[in-house]
Scaffold this motif. Structure first.
Motif, PDB file in Angstrom:
ATOM      1  N   ASP A 731     -69.304 110.521  56.150  1.00  0.00           N
ATOM      2  CA  ASP A 731     -68.788 109.516  55.207  1.00  0.00           C
ATOM      3  C   ASP A 731     -68.953 108.083  55.743  1.00  0.00           C
ATOM      4  O   ASP A 731     -68.381 107.147  55.211  1.00  0.00           O
ATOM      5  CB  ASP A 731     -67.309 109.801  54.880  1.00  0.00           C
ATOM      6  CG  ASP A 731     -66.447 109.797  56.141  1.00  0.00           C
ATOM      7  OD1 ASP A 731     -67.025 109.750  57.258  1.00  0.00           O
ATOM      8  OD2 ASP A 731     -65.213 109.846  56.015  1.00  0.00           O
ATOM      9  N   HIS A 732     -69.718 107.933  56.788  1.00  0.00           N
ATOM     10  CA  HIS A 732     -69.919 106.575  57.306  1.00  0.00           C
ATOM     11  C   HIS A 732     -70.814 105.794  56.338  1.00  0.00           C
ATOM     12  O   HIS A 732     -71.804 106.325  55.830  1.00  0.00           O
ATOM     13  CB  HIS A 732     -70.592 106.651  58.686  1.00  0.00           C
ATOM     14  CG  HIS A 732     -70.481 105.355  59.449  1.00  0.00           C
ATOM     15  ND1 HIS A 732     -71.243 104.257  59.145  1.00  0.00           N
ATOM     16  CD2 HIS A 732     -69.687 104.984  60.481  1.00  0.00           C
ATOM     17  CE1 HIS A 732     -70.924 103.268  59.973  1.00  0.00           C
ATOM     18  NE2 HIS A 732     -69.977 103.688  60.784  1.00  0.00           N
ATOM     19  N   PRO A 733     -70.468 104.496  56.075  1.00  0.00           N
ATOM     20  CA  PRO A 733     -71.259 103.726  55.100  1.00  0.00           C
ATOM     21  C   PRO A 733     -72.753 103.678  55.437  1.00  0.00           C
ATOM     22  O   PRO A 733     -73.590 103.632  54.527  1.00  0.00           O
ATOM     23  CB  PRO A 733     -70.650 102.319  55.192  1.00  0.00           C
ATOM     24  CG  PRO A 733     -69.309 102.489  55.784  1.00  0.00           C
ATOM     25  CD  PRO A 733     -69.337 103.736  56.607  1.00  0.00           C
ATOM     26  N   ALA A 734     -73.087 103.715  56.727  1.00  0.00           N
ATOM     27  CA  ALA A 734     -74.503 103.608  57.091  1.00  0.00           C
ATOM     28  C   ALA A 734     -75.312 104.813  56.622  1.00  0.00           C
ATOM     29  O   ALA A 734     -76.518 104.718  56.389  1.00  0.00           O
ATOM     30  CB  ALA A 734     -74.635 103.449  58.605  1.00  0.00           C
ATOM     31  N   VAL A 735     -74.662 105.948  56.459  1.00  0.00           N
ATOM     32  CA  VAL A 735     -75.362 107.134  55.955  1.00  0.00           C
ATOM     33  C   VAL A 735     -75.772 106.877  54.501  1.00  0.00           C
ATOM     34  O   VAL A 735     -76.898 107.175  54.083  1.00  0.00           O
ATOM     35  CB  VAL A 735     -74.457 108.391  56.068  1.00  0.00           C
ATOM     36  CG1 VAL A 735     -75.122 109.591  55.412  1.00  0.00           C
ATOM     37  CG2 VAL A 735     -74.149 108.681  57.527  1.00  0.00           C
ATOM     38  N   ALA A 736     -74.853 106.294  53.737  1.00  0.00           N
ATOM     39  CA  ALA A 736     -75.146 105.977  52.335  1.00  0.00           C
ATOM     40  C   ALA A 736     -76.285 104.966  52.237  1.00  0.00           C
ATOM     41  O   ALA A 736     -77.197 105.101  51.410  1.00  0.00           O
ATOM     42  CB  ALA A 736     -73.891 105.423  51.667  1.00  0.00           C
ATOM     43  N   THR A 737     -76.246 103.950  53.074  1.00  0.00           N
ATOM     44  CA  THR A 737     -77.304 102.937  53.046  1.00  0.00           C
ATOM     45  C   THR A 737     -78.661 103.570  53.349  1.00  0.00           C
ATOM     46  O   THR A 737     -79.673 103.227  52.747  1.00  0.00           O
ATOM     47  CB  THR A 737     -77.023 101.844  54.105  1.00  0.00           C
ATOM     48  OG1 THR A 737     -75.641 101.546  54.060  1.00  0.00           O
ATOM     49  CG2 THR A 737     -77.822 100.603  53.851  1.00  0.00           C
ATOM     50  N   GLY A 738     -78.659 104.521  54.279  1.00  0.00           N
ATOM     51  CA  GLY A 738     -79.906 105.206  54.645  1.00  0.00           C
ATOM     52  C   GLY A 738     -80.505 105.927  53.447  1.00  0.00           C
ATOM     53  O   GLY A 738     -81.720 105.858  53.223  1.00  0.00           O
ATOM     54  N   LEU A 739     -79.667 106.586  52.676  1.00  0.00           N
ATOM     55  CA  LEU A 739     -80.179 107.303  51.503  1.00  0.00           C
ATOM     56  C   LEU A 739     -80.774 106.319  50.491  1.00  0.00           C
ATOM     57  O   LEU A 739     -81.833 106.558  49.904  1.00  0.00           O
ATOM     58  CB  LEU A 739     -79.039 108.098  50.844  1.00  0.00           C
ATOM     59  CG  LEU A 739     -78.466 109.244  51.690  1.00  0.00           C
ATOM     60  CD1 LEU A 739     -77.235 109.855  51.024  1.00  0.00           C
ATOM     61  CD2 LEU A 739     -79.525 110.326  51.916  1.00  0.00           C
ATOM     62  N   ASN A 740     -80.076 105.209  50.303  1.00  0.00           N
ATOM     63  CA  ASN A 740     -80.581 104.177  49.389  1.00  0.00           C
ATOM     64  C   ASN A 740     -81.962 103.699  49.839  1.00  0.00           C
ATOM     65  O   ASN A 740     -82.890 103.581  49.042  1.00  0.00           O
ATOM     66  CB  ASN A 740     -79.593 103.011  49.368  1.00  0.00           C
ATOM     67  CG  ASN A 740     -80.138 101.798  48.631  1.00  0.00           C
ATOM     68  OD1 ASN A 740     -80.119 101.757  47.405  1.00  0.00           O
ATOM     69  ND2 ASN A 740     -80.664 100.829  49.370  1.00  0.00           N
ATOM     70  N   ASN A 741     -82.090 103.453  51.123  1.00  0.00           N
ATOM     71  CA  ASN A 741     -83.360 102.927  51.630  1.00  0.00           C
ATOM     72  C   ASN A 741     -84.499 103.934  51.489  1.00  0.00           C
ATOM     73  O   ASN A 741     -85.622 103.573  51.152  1.00  0.00           O
ATOM     74  CB  ASN A 741     -83.203 102.520  53.090  1.00  0.00           C
ATOM     75  CG  ASN A 741     -82.297 101.320  53.242  1.00  0.00           C
ATOM     76  OD1 ASN A 741     -82.161 100.530  52.306  1.00  0.00           O
ATOM     77  ND2 ASN A 741     -81.662 101.186  54.390  1.00  0.00           N
ATOM     78  N   LEU A 742     -84.167 105.172  51.747  1.00  0.00           N
ATOM     79  CA  LEU A 742     -85.198 106.202  51.610  1.00  0.00           C
ATOM     80  C   LEU A 742     -85.664 106.289  50.154  1.00  0.00           C
ATOM     81  O   LEU A 742     -86.863 106.430  49.864  1.00  0.00           O
ATOM     82  CB  LEU A 742     -84.631 107.549  52.085  1.00  0.00           C
ATOM     83  CG  LEU A 742     -85.558 108.742  51.950  1.00  0.00           C
ATOM     84  CD1 LEU A 742     -86.853 108.526  52.742  1.00  0.00           C
ATOM     85  CD2 LEU A 742     -84.880 110.016  52.460  1.00  0.00           C
ATOM     86  N   ALA A 743     -84.700 106.178  49.245  1.00  0.00           N
ATOM     87  CA  ALA A 743     -85.038 106.264  47.821  1.00  0.00           C
ATOM     88  C   ALA A 743     -86.029 105.163  47.401  1.00  0.00           C
ATOM     89  O   ALA A 743     -86.840 105.362  46.493  1.00  0.00           O
ATOM     90  CB  ALA A 743     -83.766 106.169  46.986  1.00  0.00           C
ATOM     91  N   LEU A 744     -85.966 104.026  48.078  1.00  0.00           N
ATOM     92  CA  LEU A 744     -86.895 102.926  47.743  1.00  0.00           C
ATOM     93  C   LEU A 744     -88.348 103.400  47.879  1.00  0.00           C
ATOM     94  O   LEU A 744     -89.197 103.074  47.048  1.00  0.00           O
ATOM     95  CB  LEU A 744     -86.683 101.744  48.692  1.00  0.00           C
ATOM     96  CG  LEU A 744     -85.365 100.988  48.579  1.00  0.00           C
ATOM     97  CD1 LEU A 744     -85.256  99.986  49.714  1.00  0.00           C
ATOM     98  CD2 LEU A 744     -85.271 100.274  47.237  1.00  0.00           C
ATOM     99  N   PHE A 745     -88.592 104.146  48.932  1.00  0.00           N
ATOM    100  CA  PHE A 745     -89.958 104.632  49.161  1.00  0.00           C
ATOM    101  C   PHE A 745     -90.322 105.718  48.146  1.00  0.00           C
ATOM    102  O   PHE A 745     -91.413 105.749  47.608  1.00  0.00           O
ATOM    103  CB  PHE A 745     -90.084 105.185  50.585  1.00  0.00           C
ATOM    104  CG  PHE A 745     -90.070 104.118  51.638  1.00  0.00           C
ATOM    105  CD1 PHE A 745     -91.255 103.520  52.043  1.00  0.00           C
ATOM    106  CD2 PHE A 745     -88.893 103.682  52.205  1.00  0.00           C
ATOM    107  CE1 PHE A 745     -91.250 102.529  53.020  1.00  0.00           C
ATOM    108  CE2 PHE A 745     -88.875 102.686  53.160  1.00  0.00           C
ATOM    109  CZ  PHE A 745     -90.056 102.114  53.564  1.00  0.00           C
TER     110      PHE A 745
END
Lengths: 927, 214
Positions: A731-745
C-alpha cells in the motif's frame, strides 16, 4: 631634476635601486607628465614579461627559435638511465626542465629529489612517481587533475607547481614539482620544541584551515599524517630540507605548518607496488593508523572530506598523547581494519587527566566511526579547537545516550527482536544515564580542581558541568519515556503482552505525549516529537506526523526564538510532511525558514544546507518554477560535490533531482545522462536492494520515453515496478506511482485495455494511500482520460480531466504549468467535439501559464499557441489567429527545425488563415 | 594565479608557418566573403592552437580536440558573418571561449556513455565531472594568452633585427642583469633597455591587433 632615462625608470619600477634614488625619481614622475606616461608604458611592458620570458625560453628549448644551452625535454636520449635509485640507476641530472640537486628520499611511491627550477629560479621538491602514465588517456587524467591541484594556494599547503610526464627509454614517467619546504614533521617538532597542549592544538587548528581550504576546492588529501605536515620557519630562507636539522627555537619561529602531497595520494597509490604496508613479518607500517573506518574498508567511493577529518582526529590524538588511538603493531591488515572499524579508542582523558572534558570530546568527535557523526568539515573541527582555546563553549557534545543505545542495539541485533527491546532499553538507559550523570559531576570536580584560582574559568567550567548535567537529564528522560511507552508490550513487565508493531508503539507514544508526559521537559518533548513525526511521515501517516512536528516547532520557537539546529530540523521535517500532502505554499515557507536558520548557524556551505536547497528545488519544480528549480538543484549538486566528493549517495540524489527538472525543461538527453550517472553511483554505493534504485530507474525510463526509446523504457520500467514491489509494502504510494508509469508505456504501444487496468489499480492504491485530493491521483486521472480519448470515449475522458483540474487547482494553483497543461488537454478534447467556446479560456490560460513557467521559446509554449491559433481561426477571429500562429511557427521552427511536424502544422494553419483572410477581403469587396 | 601545467608536448599542434601579418579585424571583414580561403586560413592559423590546447586539457582526445577547434571556428565565422558579435558585450577571446566550451559540452555529452563504459572499475572521478564554466574559462585564458603571445613574439622576430631580439631576449628571458647582457653582446646597457622596451611595446601592440576588433 632632469627626466630619468629608460634604464633608471625600469630599475625604479623593478625595485632595483636605493630607496633614496627611488624616492627622488618617484617625486619627479609625479610632476612630469611625459615621465608619468613612460612609467605607465614600462609598467604595462613589465606586466607581460613573465609570460613572454617563458615562451622565449620554451621556444629555445623546442628549437622553434634558436639553439640554446640547457636541457631539451623532447630529447629522449637525455633521459636515458635517469630513473633514480629506485630502479637501481644513478640520480639523473635533469628531469624535464629541473636540474636535480640531490635525492631527498625514496619509498613506495617513487623517489623525491631536491631540484632547481630554471624559471622562475627556485628550489623545488620533485616527486618522481612509480606511477607510469602508460596510456594517453591516463596521462590526460593525470595532467587534468594536477591542474586542479596546482590551483591550491594556501599558506598551510605546500604549493604544487607542476605535474607532468616525460618520456624515458623505458616509457613515460610522471612527476610532481612542488614547493620545497624547510621544516620537520609535526610530531617531531612538537616534541623537540617542548610545546604544551594549547600550542599543539593551535598548530592543529592551522592544519585544519589548510585542509578545509583544499576541501572547498574539491580536493581530498586521503593520506594525512604527521609526516605529511612539516612545520616550517616563518620567513625562513634556507630552502633545503635537512633530515638532521631539528628546531632549536622554542619561541615560535618554527610556527607554520605546511601540508605536503595534497591530493596526490591517488596517483601515488595508482601503482600497486606503492601500497605495500607490511614489512616482511606482516607488521603494519605507513599510513594505516590514520585511515578512517571507511578508508580501511577499501571502498574508495565512501571517501570524502570527513575521511580527512578522521585523520586530523588521529593526528590530534597522537600530538596530544604521544601515541596512536589504536595499537596496530604486529597485526595483519584485515585485523587492523577490524580494530579501526570496531574498537573504541581509549579516551585521551584516561591517558592524560588534564585532557579530560572539552579536548577529549573534540578528539572523540573527530574520531567517530560513522562519518555522519564526525565534524562535517575540517573547519568545524578547527572552530571547536579555537573555541576551547578561547575558553568558549564548544559545539561538540559527548555521544548521546540514544546514539550509544543504538550502537548497542546494532551490535546485539539478534537479541532485540520484538518486545524484548523494552527490557534492554531499560537496562541500557539506566546504565547510560547513570554514566552521564557521573560524568557531569566528574567534570564539575575536575573543573574545580584545575581552575580553582580563576573565578571566571570556574564559572565557565560550572556552566559546562551544568550543561552536561542537563544533557544527562534530557537523555534519561527520553529513554524513560521510550521505556514507559513500550513497557506495556514487554512480556516481562506486563505478562500476557504481545509484540507491538512500530505503528502501535508510535500510537502509544503519541498518546503519552498528548497526555502531557513530557510537558515539564520541553527540550526532550521537542526531540521526541520530531523523531516520532518524521517516522510517521515516512510511514505515510501525514496527519499525525503534522501534529507532532507542528508541536515540535512551537516548542522550538519558544525555547530558541533566534533559531537553532533542532528547530531547523523540525521545520524541515514539517515542510516535507506538508509537501507530501501537496500543501506547497506552507511547505515552501517552512523550507525557506529552515534554510535561513541553517545558513545563519553554519554559513553558506554545509551538507544540511545542500539538502534543504535540493528539497526546496524540488518544491519549486512542483510549483512550476522550473528555472529556479534548476538553479537550486545545481547549487545543491555543486555543494555536495565540494563537501562530499564526486562519488556519494547524496551526490547521486542530487544528480537525479537535477535530471528530473532538466527533463521537465525539455532536455531529455542531458537528463538521461544524469539519471544514468546517478543510477550507476547508487548501485555501486547502496547495492541493488534500495528503493532509490527503483526510483531512479523509473525516472530514467521516463526520460527514455521522452526520447522515444519505448521498448528500452518499458523494460526498465517493468524492472523498477518489480523492485518496488519487492522492497515496499503493497500500500505504499510509490507502488501506485510505478503502476501508473508502466501504463504510460503500455498505452503508447496501443494496449489500451491493459493500460486502463493498470491505471485503475493505481488510482485505487493512490486513493487509499494519499486520499482523494492528491495531485498524484490527478495525474493518473489525466492518463486514464487519454486512454478513453484515444478510444473515442469523450464523455469519460472529459469527466476525468475535469476531476484532475479540480484537484490541481486546489493543490498546485490555477496558473501552475501542470494545471494549465491539463487544461490544455481538456481544451484539445473539447475542440475535437467542436465545443470551441468552452475550450477558448482553457487555452488562453495554458498559454499564460506556460509563458510564466517556462523559458522563452520553449516548444510547449509554441504547441499551446498553435492550438490557440487554430481555435481562433475556427472562431473566425483571423487577425488574432494569424499573429498567434506566426509566433507558434517561429518557436517550433527554432526549437525543432522547419521540417518538424509541429512546425509544419503551424505553417499549414498559417497558410489556411491567410487564405481565409483573403477570401473575407474578397467577399467584402464584391457587391 | 596558479602555475600553468604544461600539457604534453606531443599533443601540441605544430606552430605552422607565420603568414603575412593582418589584424584580426581585417581577417574578419574578409571572412564576409565566403570564397576568401586565405582569410579562413589566417583565422585558423591564429586561433586553432589555443582551442585545441584548451579542448585537450578539458579532457578531449587529440582527434576530438581538433574537431572541437574546427567546429568552433566554423561557428565563430558564421556568427560573425551574421553580425551576432557585439564587441561591447565582451572580448573576442570570451566569445570564442563560449563557442568552444559549448562544443566541448556537446562532445562530452555524446561521449558520456562510451567513456563511462571505458573507465568502469577505475577510480576516475573527473570523468564524471561536467567541467565548471569558471574553471574552464580560467584554463582557456591561459591557453589563449600563450597562443597570442607566441604569435606576437614570432611577429616581432620578423620586424626587429636579430641584434635587437638578442638584446631583448637576454634582458627578459635569462635572468641576467642588463650589464651582463650588454657585456656579452658588446653594447651599452642603454641599448639593452631600449631593445627590451621597444620589443615589449610592439608585442603589446600586436596583441591588441590580434585581440581587438575595431
Amino acid at each position: 631634476m632632469v627626466c630619468p632615462d629608460l634604464e633608471q625608470l625600469d630599475e625604479c619600477l623593478a625595485g632595483a635601486m636605493s630607496d633614496e634614488d627611488r624616492a627622488s625619481i618617484e617625486a619627479h614622475v609625479e610632476t612630469c607628465a611625459r615621465c608619468s606616461a613612460r612609467v605607465q608604458e614600462i609598467r604595462a611592458n613589465l606586466n607581460v614579461v613573465p609570460r613572454v620570458a617563458t615562451i622565449v625560453r620554451t621556444g629555445r628549448r623546442t628549437g622553434e627559435t634558436q639553439p640554446a644551452a640547457g636541457p631539451s625535454p623532447s630529447d629522449d636520449s637525455r633521459f636515458a638511465n635517469r630513473l633514480g635509485p629506485s630502479r637501481g640507476d644513478t640520480t639523473p641530472d635533469w628531469i624535464g626542465s629541473y636540474r636535480i640537486v640531490r635525492e631527498i628520499g625514496h619509498g613506495g611511491m617513487g623517489v623525491v629529489y631536491e631540484a632547481e627550477q630554471e624559471n622562475p629560479r627556485r628550489g623545488v621538491a620533485l616527486k618522481l612517481l612509480r606511477f607510469d602514465a602508460a596510456t594517453p588517456e591516463l596521462r590526460r587524467r593525470f595532467e587534468h587533475e594536477s591542474a586542479m591541484l596546482a590551483r591550491l594556494n594556501h599558506p598551510s599547503i605546500a604549493q604544487i607547481y607542476e605535474a607532468s610526464t616525460f618520456e624515458t627509454q623505458e616509457g613515460p614517467r610522471s612527476f610532481f614539482a612542488m614547493e620545497l619546504v624547510d621544516g620537520v614533521p609535526l610530531t617531531r617538532f612538537a616534541e623537540s620544541a617542548g610545546l604544551g597542549a594549547r600550542q599543539r592544538l593551535e598548530l592543529m587548528a592551522q592544519v585544519c584551515d589548510g585542509v578545509h581550504y583544499a576541501h572547498l576546492q574539491g580536493v581530498i588529501h586521503r593520506d594525512l599524517k604527521p609526516a605529511n605536515v612539516l612545520i616550517a620557519p616563518v620567513g625562513g630562507t634556507d630552502r633545503r630540507v635537512g633530515p638532521d636539522r631539528a628546531p632549536s627555537d622554542r619561541t615560535g619561529t618554527f610556527a607554520h605548518p605546511k601540508i605536503l602531497d595534497f591530493g596526490i595520494a591517488r596517483w601515488i597509490d595508482a601503482d600497486p607496488r606503492a601500497t605495500t604496508q607490511f614489512t616482511g613479518v606482516g607488521k603494519i607500517i605507513g599510513t594505516i593508523p590514520y585511515m578512517s573506518p571507511e578508508q580501511v574498508s577499501g571502498d574508495s567511493s565512501e571517501l570524502d572530506v570527513r575521511s580527512d577529518v578522521y585523520a586530523l582526529g588521529v593526528m590530534t590524538y597522537e600530538l596530544l598523547t604521544g601515541r596512536l588511538p589504536y595499537s596496530l603493531d604486529d597485526r595483519s591488515l584485515p585485523e587492523a581494519a577490524r580494530v579501526i572499524r570496531e574498537q573504541t579508542p581509549t579516551p585521551i582523558g584516561e591517558i592524560d587527566r588534564t585532557l579530560r572534558g572539552d579536548v577529549e570530546t573534540i578528539v572523540a568527535k573527530a574520531l567517530e566511526k560513522e562519518k555522519e557523526r564526525r565534524y562535517q568539515s575540517a573547519a568545524e573541527l578547527a572552530a571547536d579547537i579555537r573555541r576551547y582555546l578561547n575558553h568558549e563553549p564548544i559545539v561538540a557534545r559527548p555521544a548521546s545516550a540514544i546514539y550509544q543505545l543504538s550502537r548497542f542495539a546494532r551490535r546485539h541485533r539478534g537479541l532485540l527482536a520484538g518486545a524484548a527491546v523494552a527490557a534492554v532499553v531499560m537496562i541500557v538507559a539506566t546504565v547510560v544515564s547513570t554514566w552521564l550523570a557521573a560524568r557531569a559531576i566528574r567534570a564539575e570536580g575536575l573543573a574545580a580542581d584545575r581552575l580553582k584560582d580563576a573565578v571566571a574559568a570556574q564559572a565557565r567550567a560550572e556552566e559546562r558541568a551544568e550543561a552536561a548535567r542537563r544533557e544527562a537529564t534530557k537523555f534519561k528522560a527520553a529513554l524513560e519515556f521510550i521505556d514507559d511507552t513500550l513497557a506495556s508490550a514487554d512480556p516481562y513487565r506486563s505478562p500476557g503482552a504481545k509484540e507491538v508493531s512500530l505503528g502501535e508503539a508510535l500510537a502509544r507514544a503519541s498518546d503519552s505525549l498528548t497526555s502531557g508526559a513530557l510537558s515539564e521537559q520541553p527540550e526532550v518533548e521537542m526531540s521526541v516529537r520530531t523523531m516520532i513525526g518524521n517516522t510517521l511521515r515516512s510511514a505515510g501517516d501525514y496527519e499525525s506526523a503534522e501534529a507532532h512536528l507542528k508541536r515540535a516547532v512551537e516548542i522550538g520557537e519558544r525555547l530558541t526564538p533566534g533559531g537553532s539546529e533542532e528547530l531547523a530540523l523540525a521545520l524541515n521535517k514539517l515542510a516535507r510532511t506538508w509537501e507530501s500532502q501537496a500543501r506547497f505554499p506552507e511547505a515552501e515557507e517552512a523550507y525557506r525558514r529552515a534554510l535561513e536558520m541553517r545558513q545563519s548557524i553554519h554559513g553558506e556551505a554545509h551538507i544540511e544546507i545542500a539538502k534543504l536547497k535540493s528539497n526546496l528545488g524540488w518544491l519549486r519544480h512542483q510549483r512550476g518554477d522550473l528555472v529556479e528549480a534548476e538553479s537550486l538543484q545545481r547549487e545543491a549538486l555543486a555543494m555536495r560535490r565540494r563537501l562530499l566528493g564526486e562519488s556519494h549517495t547524496e551526490v547521486a540524489t542530487s544528480l537525479n533531482n537535477l535530471a528530473i527538472t532538466l527533463q521537465a525543461l525539455g532536455n531529455a538527453a542531458e537528463a538521461e545522462r544524469l539519471f544514468r550517472e546517478s543510477l550507476e553511483m547508487d548501485q555501486r554505493l547502496r547495492g541493488e536492494d534500495h528503493p532509490n534504485i527503483a526510483d531512479t530507474m523509473t525516472n530514467l525510463a521516463l526520460a527514455l520515453k521522452d526520447l522515444n526509446r519505448m521498448e528500452e523504457g518499458e523494460t526498465l520500467m517493468r524492472e523498477a515496478v518489480k523492485k518496488r514491489g519487492a522492497l515496499l509494502a503493497p500500500d505504499h504510494p510509490a507502488v501506485a506511482t510505478g503502476l501508473n508509469n508502466l501504463a504510460l508505456f503500455v498505452f503508447r504501444r496501443g494496449a489500451f485495455d491493459e493500460a486502463e487496468a493498470l491505471y485503475r489499480e493505481s488510482i485505487e492504491l493512490t486513493r487509499a494511500a494519499l486520499g482523494s485530493n492528491h495531485p498524484t491521483l490527478a495525474m493518473t486521472f489525466c492518463n486514464l482520460a487519454a486512454v478513453h480519448e484515444q478510444q473515442g470515449e469523450f464523455v469519460d475522458a472529459e469527466a476525468l480531466f475535469r476531476q484532475a483540474i479540480e484537484i490541481q487547482r486546489e493543490t498546485y494553483g490555477v496558473s501552475n504549468i501542470t494545471t494549465v497543461g491539463t487544461g490544455f488537454q481538456l481544451a484539445v478534447l473539447l475542440m475535437k467535439q467542436n465545443k470551441l467556446e468552452e475550450a477558448e479560456p482553457l487555452l488562453a490560460a495554458a498559454v499564460i501559464g506556460a509563458r510564466g513557467s517556462l523559458p522563452a521559446g520553449h516548444w510547449k509554449i509554441g504547441l499551446f499557441l498553435r492550438y490557440q491559433g487554430e481555435l481562433l481561426m475556427r472562431l473566425e477571429r483571423l487577425d488574432e489567429s494569424e499573429a498567434i500562429l506566426k509566433e507558434a511557427h517561429e518557436i517550433m521552427s527554432t526549437a525543432f527545425g522547419a521540417e518538424h511536424p509541429g512546425a509544419a502544422r503551424a505553417a499549414e494553419l498559417l497558410e489556411e488563415v491567410r487564405i481565409k483572410s483573403l477570401k473575407q477581403e474578397a467577399a467584402a469587396i464584391e457587391p | 594565479m596558479t602555475m600553468r601545467i604544461p600539457f604534453n608536448p606531443n599533443a601540441r599542434p605544430s606552430a605552422g608557418v607565420v603568414m603575412e601579418w593582418t589584424t584580426t579585424s581585417t581577417i574578419l571583414s574578409q571572412l564576409r566573403d565566403r570564397q576568401n580561403d586565405a582569410a579562413w586560413s589566417r583565422l585558423v592559423e591564429r586561433f586553432r592552437a589555443p582551442i585545441i590546447a584548451f579542448a585537450h586539457k578539458a579532457g578531449a582526445s587529440q582527434t576530438d580536440a581538433e574537431d572541437v577547434a574546427q567546429e568552433t571556428l566554423v561557428e565563430f565565422a558564421e556568427s560573425f558573418r551574421l553580425g551576432r558579435f557585439d564587441p561591447s558585450r565582451g572580448r573576442l577571446s570570451r566569445w570564442i571561449f563560449g563557442i568552444a566550451f559549448n562544443q566541448i559540452l556537446r562532445l562530452r555529452q555524446s561521449n558520456a556513455r562510451r567513456e563511462a563504459k571505458a573507465v568502469s572499475g577505475m577510480d576516475t572521478g573527473f570523468w564524471h565531472d561536467v567541467m565548471d564554466e569558471d574553471r574552464a574559462h580560467e584554463l582557456w585564458e591561459l591557453e589563449w594568452e600563450q597562443a597570442v603571445l607566441e604569435q606576437c613574439i614570432a611577429r616581432a622576430r620578423k620586424e626587429f633585427t636579430a641584434d635587437v631580439m638578442s638584446a631583448f631576449e637576454g634582458a627578459v628571458a635569462d635572468h641576467r642583469s642588463a650589464a651582463e647582457v650588454a657585456a656579452d653582446l658588446g653594447v651599452s646597457t642603454k641599448t639593452i633597455y631600449n631593445a627590451k622596451h621597444r620589443v615589449l611595446t610592439r608585442i603589446r601592440a600586436i596583441r591588441a591587433e590580434i585581440e581587438e576588433i575595431g
